[in-house]
Design a protein around this motif. Structure first.
Motif, short mmCIF file in Angstrom:
data_model
loop_
_atom_site.label_atom_id
_atom_site.label_comp_id
_atom_site.label_asym_id
_atom_site.label_seq_id
_atom_site.Cartn_x
_atom_site.Cartn_y
_atom_site.Cartn_z
N ASP A 140 0.85 -1.18 0.00
CA ASP A 140 0.00 0.00 0.00
C ASP A 140 0.90 1.24 0.00
O ASP A 140 1.72 1.41 0.91
CB ASP A 140 -0.88 -0.03 1.25
CG ASP A 140 -1.87 1.11 1.34
OD1 ASP A 140 -1.73 2.11 0.60
OD2 ASP A 140 -2.78 1.01 2.17
N SER A 141 0.72 2.11 -0.97
CA SER A 141 1.59 3.29 -1.06
C SER A 141 1.41 4.25 0.12
O SER A 141 2.31 5.02 0.42
CB SER A 141 1.35 4.04 -2.37
OG SER A 141 0.04 4.56 -2.40
N LYS A 142 0.27 4.19 0.79
CA LYS A 142 0.03 5.07 1.94
C LYS A 142 0.68 4.53 3.21
O LYS A 142 0.74 5.23 4.22
CB LYS A 142 -1.47 5.24 2.17
CG LYS A 142 -2.19 5.99 1.05
CD LYS A 142 -3.67 6.15 1.29
CE LYS A 142 -4.46 4.87 1.47
NZ LYS A 142 -4.36 3.84 0.48
N ASP A 143 1.16 3.30 3.17
CA ASP A 143 1.77 2.66 4.34
C ASP A 143 3.06 1.95 3.92
O ASP A 143 3.15 0.72 3.99
CB ASP A 143 0.78 1.67 4.97
CG ASP A 143 1.27 1.11 6.29
OD1 ASP A 143 2.26 1.64 6.85
OD2 ASP A 143 0.67 0.13 6.76
N PRO A 144 4.06 2.72 3.47
CA PRO A 144 5.28 2.09 2.94
C PRO A 144 6.06 1.25 3.94
O PRO A 144 6.82 0.37 3.55
CB PRO A 144 6.10 3.27 2.43
CG PRO A 144 5.55 4.46 3.11
CD PRO A 144 4.12 4.17 3.42
N GLY A 196 4.53 -0.61 6.11
CA GLY A 196 3.63 -1.71 6.45
C GLY A 196 4.01 -2.98 5.70
O GLY A 196 5.03 -3.05 5.01
N PRO A 197 3.17 -3.99 5.80
CA PRO A 197 3.47 -5.28 5.18
C PRO A 197 3.35 -5.23 3.66
O PRO A 197 2.64 -4.39 3.11
CB PRO A 197 2.42 -6.21 5.78
CG PRO A 197 1.27 -5.31 6.08
CD PRO A 197 1.89 -4.01 6.51
N ALA A 198 4.04 -6.13 3.03
CA ALA A 198 3.93 -6.31 1.58
C ALA A 198 3.35 -7.70 1.32
O ALA A 198 3.62 -8.65 2.07
CB ALA A 198 5.29 -6.18 0.91
N LEU A 199 2.54 -7.79 0.30
CA LEU A 199 2.03 -9.08 -0.14
C LEU A 199 2.96 -9.61 -1.22
O LEU A 199 3.46 -8.85 -2.05
CB LEU A 199 0.62 -8.93 -0.71
CG LEU A 199 -0.44 -8.39 0.24
CD1 LEU A 199 -1.75 -8.16 -0.51
CD2 LEU A 199 -0.65 -9.35 1.39
#
Length: 69
Positions: free
Chosen positions: A38-42, A44-47
């Protein structure tokens, strides 16, 4: 699968506007997977999607498979 994304180079779609919104970022350069976040939560987790699954998704989007009109 454990993939080190520390030095990943992330990119947004060329269709993403400058005002943010609901965008995703994709990291290229991984042999078997395509990381997506999510570009708004860089931070954060990645899928992680298999490269084949991601390419199938991109093709479906480009050919209008998900269009609802």
């Amino acid at each position: 699968m454990d993939v080190d994304l520390t030095n990943a180079s992330w990119r947004k779609s060329s269709h993403s506007g400058p005002n943010g919104g609901q965008c995703i970022e994709v990291a290229d350069g991984f042999a078997a997977v395509t990381p997506v976040r999510d570009s708004k939560d860089p931070s954060g987790p990645a899928l992680l999607f298999s490269s084949i699954a991601w390419q199938s998704f991109v093709t479906a989007v480009r050919t209008g498979e998900f269009d609802t009109r």
